[in-house]
Design a protein around this motif. Structure first.
Motif, short mmCIF file in Angstrom:
data_model
loop_
_atom_site.label_atom_id
_atom_site.label_comp_id
_atom_site.label_asym_id
_atom_site.label_seq_id
_atom_site.Cartn_x
_atom_site.Cartn_y
_atom_site.Cartn_z
N VAL A 46 49.03 85.72 52.73
CA VAL A 46 49.30 85.96 51.31
C VAL A 46 50.77 86.32 51.12
O VAL A 46 51.42 86.81 52.05
CB VAL A 46 48.39 87.08 50.76
CG1 VAL A 46 46.93 86.73 50.94
CG2 VAL A 46 48.72 88.41 51.40
N PRO A 47 51.33 86.07 49.94
CA PRO A 47 52.73 86.44 49.69
C PRO A 47 52.95 87.93 49.95
O PRO A 47 52.10 88.76 49.60
CB PRO A 47 52.94 86.10 48.21
CG PRO A 47 51.91 85.05 47.92
CD PRO A 47 50.73 85.39 48.77
N PRO A 48 54.06 88.29 50.57
CA PRO A 48 54.29 89.70 50.89
C PRO A 48 54.43 90.55 49.63
O PRO A 48 55.05 90.12 48.65
CB PRO A 48 55.59 89.68 51.69
CG PRO A 48 56.27 88.40 51.31
CD PRO A 48 55.18 87.43 51.01
N PRO A 49 53.83 91.73 49.63
CA PRO A 49 53.97 92.63 48.47
C PRO A 49 55.39 93.20 48.41
O PRO A 49 56.17 93.07 49.36
CB PRO A 49 52.94 93.72 48.75
CG PRO A 49 52.82 93.74 50.23
CD PRO A 49 53.02 92.33 50.70
N ARG A 50 55.71 93.85 47.31
CA ARG A 50 57.01 94.49 47.19
C ARG A 50 57.10 95.66 48.17
O ARG A 50 56.14 96.36 48.43
CB ARG A 50 57.22 94.98 45.76
CG ARG A 50 57.34 93.84 44.75
CD ARG A 50 57.58 94.37 43.36
NE ARG A 50 57.73 93.29 42.41
CZ ARG A 50 57.97 93.45 41.11
NH1 ARG A 50 58.05 94.69 40.61
NH2 ARG A 50 58.09 92.41 40.31
N SER A 51 58.30 95.85 48.66
CA SER A 51 58.52 96.87 49.69
C SER A 51 58.08 98.25 49.22
O SER A 51 57.52 99.03 50.00
CB SER A 51 59.99 96.90 50.09
OG SER A 51 60.25 97.94 51.00
N ARG A 52 58.32 98.56 47.95
CA ARG A 52 58.00 99.91 47.47
C ARG A 52 56.49 100.15 47.35
O ARG A 52 56.05 101.29 47.19
CB ARG A 52 58.67 100.16 46.13
CG ARG A 52 58.16 99.31 44.99
CD ARG A 52 58.78 99.75 43.66
NE ARG A 52 58.30 98.96 42.54
CZ ARG A 52 58.90 97.88 42.07
NH1 ARG A 52 60.02 97.44 42.67
NH2 ARG A 52 58.41 97.22 41.03
N ASN A 53 55.70 99.06 47.43
CA ASN A 53 54.26 99.19 47.26
C ASN A 53 53.49 99.27 48.58
O ASN A 53 52.26 99.27 48.57
CB ASN A 53 53.71 98.00 46.45
CG ASN A 53 54.18 98.02 45.02
OD1 ASN A 53 54.48 99.09 44.48
ND2 ASN A 53 54.27 96.86 44.39
N VAL A 54 54.19 99.29 49.70
CA VAL A 54 53.49 99.25 50.98
C VAL A 54 53.84 100.47 51.83
O VAL A 54 54.90 101.08 51.66
CB VAL A 54 53.80 97.96 51.78
CG1 VAL A 54 53.40 96.74 50.99
CG2 VAL A 54 55.27 97.89 52.18
N GLU A 55 52.93 100.79 52.72
CA GLU A 55 53.21 101.72 53.80
C GLU A 55 52.71 101.10 55.09
O GLU A 55 51.80 100.26 55.08
CB GLU A 55 52.57 103.09 53.56
CG GLU A 55 51.06 103.08 53.45
CD GLU A 55 50.50 104.49 53.27
OE1 GLU A 55 50.98 105.41 53.97
OE2 GLU A 55 49.59 104.65 52.45
N PHE A 56 53.30 101.49 56.20
CA PHE A 56 52.97 100.89 57.48
C PHE A 56 52.33 101.95 58.39
O PHE A 56 52.85 103.06 58.52
CB PHE A 56 54.22 100.29 58.14
CG PHE A 56 54.86 99.23 57.30
CD1 PHE A 56 54.28 97.97 57.20
CD2 PHE A 56 56.02 99.49 56.58
CE1 PHE A 56 54.85 96.99 56.41
CE2 PHE A 56 56.59 98.51 55.79
CZ PHE A 56 56.00 97.26 55.70
N LEU A 57 51.18 101.58 58.95
CA LEU A 57 50.39 102.51 59.77
C LEU A 57 50.14 101.89 61.13
O LEU A 57 50.07 100.66 61.26
CB LEU A 57 49.07 102.81 59.06
CG LEU A 57 49.21 103.41 57.65
CD1 LEU A 57 47.90 103.37 56.90
CD2 LEU A 57 49.74 104.84 57.73
N ARG A 58 49.96 102.75 62.12
CA ARG A 58 49.86 102.25 63.50
C ARG A 58 48.53 101.58 63.80
O ARG A 58 48.48 100.67 64.63
CB ARG A 58 50.10 103.38 64.50
CG ARG A 58 51.55 103.83 64.55
CD ARG A 58 51.84 104.65 65.79
NE ARG A 58 53.28 104.87 65.87
CZ ARG A 58 54.14 104.04 66.43
NH1 ARG A 58 53.71 102.91 66.95
NH2 ARG A 58 55.41 104.32 66.47
N THR A 59 47.47 102.03 63.18
CA THR A 59 46.14 101.53 63.54
C THR A 59 45.31 101.25 62.29
O THR A 59 45.56 101.81 61.21
CB THR A 59 45.39 102.56 64.40
OG1 THR A 59 45.22 103.76 63.62
CG2 THR A 59 46.12 102.87 65.69
N ALA A 60 44.29 100.40 62.49
CA ALA A 60 43.34 100.16 61.41
C ALA A 60 42.62 101.45 61.05
O ALA A 60 42.31 101.70 59.86
CB ALA A 60 42.34 99.09 61.84
N ALA A 61 42.34 102.28 62.03
CA ALA A 61 41.66 103.55 61.75
C ALA A 61 42.49 104.43 60.84
O ALA A 61 41.95 105.11 59.95
CB ALA A 61 41.36 104.27 63.06
#
Length: 497
Positions: free
Chosen positions: A40-55
């Motif tokens: 899918v098209p990448p969301p805007r940077s300000r709308n995302v956070e990055f996490l290490r695991t699915a859990a």
């Protein structure tokens, strides 16, 4: 542990599959988390956070994307690299220890209290052991729902849930739909796929490219124990001793790009999760081959080998006790002699596979476990037989624990304290059982011969000093050197002739 937001977003914007499994992208506006390569098209940077695991994403309230299936990716190579409590815990959770022994059992294996372990994992990976085990259960449940005809109630208990209601609630939370809809969607996707053998699960085990299947097949074929293992073409078959019963698997390493195809027949569906984890460790499918090749390829002596064999893998094990026994059998003898000795041991002390799991021409024996060998009459030199019995007695009574959650240095020390086991065997088992990526085995004769064939020092001390630049991937360098020794041994007679 924080992730670099800008670096992660660049990977997402490029849809870089190399980062699948190393982190997930959680989108605040949709409440969905994805793998970095989601189409899918990448969301805007300000709308995302990055996490290490699915859990961690599930704990934060996100649900999995049903288009990119972020749980169906290779695992993070970080957990093989790290020998700290978090890395060891992640390996044990993947093996199903929480399902079998609970969080107290996991914590005791690692030498921590449950509360201490919870704090460590929450700090390092964003989720505690129960949340990590829950994500593992949800992944196993999805596999069973999508690939088996088991009733949904049977799937619930096979995946480790305590009740059908808990199973339904978790699947709805993680995937956003009830289990019945997951099954219906999978049925629509699979109409064009060939069905597997009756009673078997056909699973995709994804990996990061490049991938060298032929080196793994050569390694497994040279050591295949008659009755327990077999290699035919691009397929490796073997019997498995899993926590709840026996199983048999066929691994097609060359069938499709991006994944190994596993055809698994298990006597108990609760063993699907542990089987997948062990098969991934056997084939080193969670490795980051580009990181390995970048370090080793920077050395002028190794660069031609890396270029000729990109994506080399470190063969692991599906049964640490079996590997320990076979390692002792292989001390100071050739690979062929060790294979013959292991086949004799299996023929005398092995357990026949149940009839419902057998193929007419496939493996039919389970390799003997430690309890069967602790007091057995073992053929061969008396000293080796005594060492084997001592090793098996320590494994049988729990004095020695062999599992992927062990600290490499602690395991080496315990192994070397046993009669008949020296530094070479201890290092080799750290490599095979723990997946230790940084064990050179400089005392190994074949490693030193391979080094000499490349113009590197053949002396143990000098080779060890020369190999500092290969850290933290010296196990992979050793694998290259083993192959160089084999090539030198096969080409030299031709030149002299």
């Amino acid at each position: 542990m924080l992730l670099d937001h800008d670096a992660c977003y660049r990977a997402v914007a490029a849809k870089d599959a190399r980062f699948d499994g190393q982190f997930v992208t959680a989108v605040r506006t949709t409440g969905i988390y994805c793998r970095p390569s989601c189409p899918v098209p990448p969301p805007r940077s300000r709308n995302v956070e990055f996490l290490r695991t699915a859990a961690a994403a599930q704990t934060a309230g996100y649900r999995a994307c049903r288009r990119c299936l972020p749980d169906a990716v290779p695992g993070s190579p970080e957990w093989n690299l790290r020998a700290d409590a978090a890395g060891r815990a992640m390996r044990l959770i993947a093996d199903g220890v929480v399902e079998r022994d609970g969080v107290p059992g996991l914590a005791s294996r690692l030498g921590y209290s449950p509360r201490q372990l919870g704090r460590i994992l929450t700090s390092e990976v964003g989720a505690g052991p129960l949340a990590l085990a829950r994500a593992q259960r949800a992944h196993t449940a999805r596999i069973l729902v999508e690939t088996t005809p088991l009733g949904l109630a049977d799937v619930a208990f096979a995946a480790g849930f305590g009740s059908v209601r808990q199973f339904n609630d978790t699947v709805r939370t993680v995937y956003g739909v009830p289990p019945s809809q997951l099954r219906a969607e999978a049925a629509r996707r699979s109409r064009t796929r060939e069905p597997g053998p009756p009673g078997a699960l056909v699973l995709r085990l994804p990996y990061r490219s490049p991938f060298d299947p032929h080196g793994l097949l050569d390694h497994l074929s040279a050591r295949a124990v008659d009755g327990v293992e077999a290699v035919t073409g691009g397929t490796y078959r073997r019997t498995l001793r899993l926590p709840h019963g026996p199983a048999v698997v066929a691994l097609d390493l060359t069938a499709r790009a991006g994944a190994v195809v596993a055809t698994l027949r298990a006597s108990d569906p609760r063993d699907v999760g542990p089987a997948v984890s062990r098969l991934r460790r056997l084939l080193d499918l969670d490795a980051d081959p580009l990181a390995v090749d970048a370090v080793l390829g920077a050395d002028a002596a190794l660069a031609p080998l890396v270029a000729a064999t990109p994506g080399i893998r470190l063969a692991g094990t599906v049964d640490p006790a079996e590997t320990a026994v076979r390692t002792v059998l292989g001390q100071q003898v050739s690979v062929a002699a060790a294979r013959t000795a292991a086949a004799r041991l299996a023929a005398v002390h092995g357990t026949p596979l149940p009839a419902e799991l057998r193929d007419d021409d496939g493996p039919h024996l389970l390799f003997p476990g430690p309890r069967a060998l602790a007091d057995a009459d073992i053929a061969g030199p008396a000293r080796r037989a005594s060492s084997l019995r001592g090793l098996c007695a320590a494994l049988a009574d729990g004095t020695l624990a062999l599992d992927p959650g062990r600290d490499p240095d602690g395991l080496r020390a315990e192994l070397c304290a046993l009669p008949g086991i020296g530094p070479w065997s201890a290092g080799y088992l750290a490599m095979r059982v723990l997946g230790d990526p940084d064990e050179l085995l400089a005392s190994d004769l074949a490693v030193r011969r391979g080094a000499e064939a490349l113009g590197l020092p053949g002396d143990e001390a000098a080779l060890t000093a020369r190999a500092h630049a290969w850290a933290p991937w010296r196990s992979y360098a050793a694998t290259h050197l083993w192959r160089a020794a084999t090539s030198a041994a096969t080409t030299t007679p031709r030149r002299s002739a």
